[in-house]
Motif scaffolding. Structure first.
Motif, PDB file in Angstrom:
ATOM      1  N   LEU A   1       0.825  -1.208   0.000  1.00  0.00           N
ATOM      2  CA  LEU A   1       0.000   0.000   0.000  1.00  0.00           C
ATOM      3  C   LEU A   1       0.862   1.262   0.000  1.00  0.00           C
ATOM      4  CD1 LEU A   1      -2.758  -1.150   2.490  1.00  0.00           C
ATOM      5  CD2 LEU A   1      -2.861  -1.089  -0.004  1.00  0.00           C
ATOM      6  N   THR A   2       2.058   1.149  -0.534  1.00  0.00           N
ATOM      7  CA  THR A   2       2.955   2.287  -0.625  1.00  0.00           C
ATOM      8  C   THR A   2       2.253   3.433  -1.350  1.00  0.00           C
ATOM      9  OG1 THR A   2       4.819   0.765  -0.758  1.00  0.00           O
ATOM     10  CG2 THR A   2       5.223   3.042  -1.435  1.00  0.00           C
ATOM     11  N   ASP A   3       2.290   4.607  -0.772  1.00  0.00           N
ATOM     12  CA  ASP A   3       1.685   5.817  -1.344  1.00  0.00           C
ATOM     13  C   ASP A   3       0.170   5.718  -1.504  1.00  0.00           C
ATOM     14  OD1 ASP A   3       4.203   7.041  -1.559  1.00  0.00           O
ATOM     15  OD2 ASP A   3       4.554   6.069  -3.498  1.00  0.00           O
ATOM     16  N   THR A   4      -0.456   4.796  -0.782  1.00  0.00           N
ATOM     17  CA  THR A   4      -1.903   4.670  -0.832  1.00  0.00           C
ATOM     18  C   THR A   4      -2.467   5.031   0.539  1.00  0.00           C
ATOM     19  OG1 THR A   4      -1.743   2.887  -2.449  1.00  0.00           O
ATOM     20  CG2 THR A   4      -3.836   3.105  -1.286  1.00  0.00           C
ATOM     21  N   PRO A   5      -3.263   6.088   0.617  1.00  0.00           N
ATOM     22  CA  PRO A   5      -3.856   6.429   1.908  1.00  0.00           C
ATOM     23  C   PRO A   5      -4.794   5.328   2.386  1.00  0.00           C
ATOM     24  CG  PRO A   5      -4.108   8.226   0.336  1.00  0.00           C
ATOM     25  CD  PRO A   5      -3.610   7.045  -0.423  1.00  0.00           C
ATOM     26  N   VAL A   6      -4.684   4.975   3.660  1.00  0.00           N
ATOM     27  CA  VAL A   6      -5.592   4.027   4.295  1.00  0.00           C
ATOM     28  C   VAL A   6      -6.374   4.833   5.328  1.00  0.00           C
ATOM     29  CG1 VAL A   6      -5.802   1.925   5.662  1.00  0.00           C
ATOM     30  CG2 VAL A   6      -4.005   2.111   3.913  1.00  0.00           C
ATOM     31  N   ILE A   7      -7.668   4.931   5.123  1.00  0.00           N
ATOM     32  CA  ILE A   7      -8.539   5.769   5.950  1.00  0.00           C
ATOM     33  C   ILE A   7      -9.231   4.885   6.990  1.00  0.00           C
ATOM     34  CG2 ILE A   7     -10.404   7.462   5.940  1.00  0.00           C
ATOM     35  CD1 ILE A   7      -7.943   8.189   4.146  1.00  0.00           C
ATOM     36  N   LEU A   8      -8.997   5.179   8.259  1.00  0.00           N
ATOM     37  CA  LEU A   8      -9.571   4.383   9.346  1.00  0.00           C
ATOM     38  C   LEU A   8     -10.494   5.229  10.203  1.00  0.00           C
ATOM     39  CD1 LEU A   8      -6.279   2.611  10.479  1.00  0.00           C
ATOM     40  CD2 LEU A   8      -8.069   1.672   9.013  1.00  0.00           C
ATOM     41  N   GLY A   9     -11.559   4.614  10.677  1.00  0.00           N
ATOM     42  CA  GLY A   9     -12.462   5.260  11.619  1.00  0.00           C
ATOM     43  C   GLY A   9     -13.262   6.407  11.028  1.00  0.00           C
ATOM     44  N   ASN A  10     -14.193   6.891  11.833  1.00  0.00           N
ATOM     45  CA  ASN A  10     -15.021   8.018  11.416  1.00  0.00           C
ATOM     46  C   ASN A  10     -14.320   9.327  11.747  1.00  0.00           C
ATOM     47  OD1 ASN A  10     -17.409   6.649  10.461  1.00  0.00           O
ATOM     48  ND2 ASN A  10     -17.748   6.057  12.584  1.00  0.00           N
ATOM     49  N   ARG A  11     -14.607  10.340  10.952  1.00  0.00           N
ATOM     50  CA  ARG A  11     -14.061  11.662  11.246  1.00  0.00           C
ATOM     51  C   ARG A  11     -15.024  12.378  12.186  1.00  0.00           C
ATOM     52  NH1 ARG A  11     -16.581  15.823   8.399  1.00  0.00           N
ATOM     53  NH2 ARG A  11     -17.933  15.088   6.743  1.00  0.00           N
ATOM     54  N   LYS A  12     -14.512  13.374  12.855  1.00  0.00           N
ATOM     55  CA  LYS A  12     -15.358  14.201  13.717  1.00  0.00           C
ATOM     56  C   LYS A  12     -16.110  15.193  12.836  1.00  0.00           C
ATOM     57  CE  LYS A  12     -12.265  13.762  17.593  1.00  0.00           C
ATOM     58  NZ  LYS A  12     -11.156  14.352  18.323  1.00  0.00           N
ATOM     59  N   PRO A  13     -17.275  15.635  13.253  1.00  0.00           N
ATOM     60  CA  PRO A  13     -18.051  16.577  12.431  1.00  0.00           C
ATOM     61  C   PRO A  13     -17.286  17.860  12.091  1.00  0.00           C
ATOM     62  CG  PRO A  13     -19.393  15.735  14.223  1.00  0.00           C
ATOM     63  CD  PRO A  13     -17.988  15.240  14.450  1.00  0.00           C
ATOM     64  N   THR A  14     -16.351  18.239  12.928  1.00  0.00           N
ATOM     65  CA  THR A  14     -15.589  19.467  12.682  1.00  0.00           C
ATOM     66  C   THR A  14     -14.392  19.247  11.769  1.00  0.00           C
ATOM     67  OG1 THR A  14     -14.323  19.053  14.698  1.00  0.00           O
ATOM     68  CG2 THR A  14     -16.272  20.479  14.892  1.00  0.00           C
ATOM     69  N   GLU A  15     -14.085  17.997  11.460  1.00  0.00           N
ATOM     70  CA  GLU A  15     -12.941  17.685  10.598  1.00  0.00           C
ATOM     71  C   GLU A  15     -13.359  17.695   9.128  1.00  0.00           C
ATOM     72  OE1 GLU A  15     -10.404  14.681  13.474  1.00  0.00           O
ATOM     73  OE2 GLU A  15     -11.829  13.814  12.063  1.00  0.00           O
ATOM     74  N   PRO A  16     -12.450  18.103   8.241  1.00  0.00           N
ATOM     75  CA  PRO A  16     -12.764  18.092   6.808  1.00  0.00           C
ATOM     76  C   PRO A  16     -12.806  16.658   6.280  1.00  0.00           C
ATOM     77  CG  PRO A  16     -10.477  18.697   7.147  1.00  0.00           C
ATOM     78  CD  PRO A  16     -11.113  18.603   8.512  1.00  0.00           C
ATOM     79  N   ARG A  17     -13.379  16.500   5.106  1.00  0.00           N
ATOM     80  CA  ARG A  17     -13.378  15.186   4.442  1.00  0.00           C
ATOM     81  C   ARG A  17     -11.945  14.707   4.293  1.00  0.00           C
ATOM     82  NH1 ARG A  17     -17.585  13.921  -0.130  1.00  0.00           N
ATOM     83  NH2 ARG A  17     -15.998  12.327  -0.336  1.00  0.00           N
ATOM     84  N   ARG A  18     -11.756  13.430   4.407  1.00  0.00           N
ATOM     85  CA  ARG A  18     -10.411  12.862   4.321  1.00  0.00           C
ATOM     86  C   ARG A  18     -10.105  12.294   2.945  1.00  0.00           C
ATOM     87  NH1 ARG A  18     -10.659   8.950   9.209  1.00  0.00           N
ATOM     88  NH2 ARG A  18     -12.810   8.883   8.553  1.00  0.00           N
ATOM     89  N   THR A  19     -11.094  12.236   2.097  1.00  0.00           N
ATOM     90  CA  THR A  19     -10.895  11.704   0.747  1.00  0.00           C
ATOM     91  C   THR A  19     -11.608  12.602  -0.256  1.00  0.00           C
ATOM     92  OG1 THR A  19     -12.885  10.339   0.893  1.00  0.00           O
ATOM     93  CG2 THR A  19     -10.802   9.316   1.570  1.00  0.00           C
ATOM     94  N   PRO A  20     -11.099  12.631  -1.462  1.00  0.00           N
ATOM     95  CA  PRO A  20     -11.836  13.361  -2.502  1.00  0.00           C
ATOM     96  C   PRO A  20     -13.072  12.558  -2.890  1.00  0.00           C
ATOM     97  CG  PRO A  20      -9.943  12.228  -3.434  1.00  0.00           C
ATOM     98  CD  PRO A  20      -9.869  12.031  -1.951  1.00  0.00           C
ATOM     99  N   THR A  21     -13.981  13.176  -3.602  1.00  0.00           N
ATOM    100  CA  THR A  21     -15.128  12.453  -4.125  1.00  0.00           C
ATOM    101  C   THR A  21     -14.615  11.408  -5.104  1.00  0.00           C
ATOM    102  OG1 THR A  21     -16.533  14.386  -3.865  1.00  0.00           O
ATOM    103  CG2 THR A  21     -17.298  12.678  -5.396  1.00  0.00           C
ATOM    104  N   ALA A  22     -15.061  10.180  -4.930  1.00  0.00           N
ATOM    105  CA  ALA A  22     -14.553   9.088  -5.758  1.00  0.00           C
ATOM    106  C   ALA A  22     -15.138   9.137  -7.163  1.00  0.00           C
ATOM    107  CB  ALA A  22     -14.893   7.751  -5.115  1.00  0.00           C
ATOM    108  N   ASP A  23     -14.297   8.829  -8.150  1.00  0.00           N
ATOM    109  CA  ASP A  23     -14.748   8.682  -9.531  1.00  0.00           C
ATOM    110  C   ASP A  23     -15.245   7.262  -9.773  1.00  0.00           C
ATOM    111  OD1 ASP A  23     -14.057  11.318 -10.398  1.00  0.00           O
ATOM    112  OD2 ASP A  23     -11.959  10.694 -10.403  1.00  0.00           O
ATOM    113  N   ALA A  24     -14.796   6.320  -8.941  1.00  0.00           N
ATOM    114  CA  ALA A  24     -15.205   4.925  -9.040  1.00  0.00           C
ATOM    115  C   ALA A  24     -14.914   4.256  -7.703  1.00  0.00           C
ATOM    116  CB  ALA A  24     -14.443   4.218 -10.161  1.00  0.00           C
TER     117      ALA A  24
END
Length: 157
Positions: free
Chosen positions: A28-51
């Protein structure tokens, strides 16, 4: 993830808790791994997916997704992708016992009607699914090309 990068995609992984051990051997080199929920005050952690590719789509994840049970970040992401009609492919992995449960076929039918491409993890078929028997090497038979053949990111369509 290399297969996605060779297509000039910028993949990211949003695993369920159950999927985390399966990621240990993945490059997973250079691949973000997103864990858990974000807090309501935190920005989105991923861009809108194209697929979106759901690999593996377990019995639990597939049924929760199909019924709109968005109680975790991965499921919220999948439900949002379905609602926004983001091109999506799922690769279901379930045993014979689980695929005989009535929820399985109902969930598959709902997801297919909603535009989700379904790929058999053992042969790449989009028409039928063979239950996965543990210990038979089904995971080694899987080819990412089967997913890429069936998914067209929104930016490319």
């Amino acid at each position: 993830m290399r297969a996605a990068r060779t297509r000039d995609w910028d993949p990211y992984v949003i695993p369920t808790d159950a999927a985390l051990p399966w990621l240990a051997d993945q490059d997973l080199t250079d691949t973000p791994v997103i864990l858990g929920n974000r807090k309501p005050t935190e920005p989105r952690r991923t861009p809108t997916a194209d697929a979106v590719a759901v690999v593996p789509a377990t019995f639990h994840t597939l049924n929760a997704w199909a019924t709109g049970n968005a109680y975790s970040y991965p499921l919220t992401t999948l439900c949002a992708a379905l609602g926004s009609q983001t091109p999506t492919v799922a690769v279901p992995y379930a045993s014979h016992e689980l695929t005989n449960h009535p929820a399985w076929s109902a969930s598959l039918a709902l997801l297919r009607r909603s535009g989700v491409g379904i790929v058999d993890p053992q042969d790449g078929s989009g028409e039928s699914l063979t239950p996965v028997k543990s210990g038979t090497g089904a995971a080694q038979k899987f080819r990412w090309e089967w997913v890429f053949e069936r998914i067209v990111p929104a930016q490319d369509s």
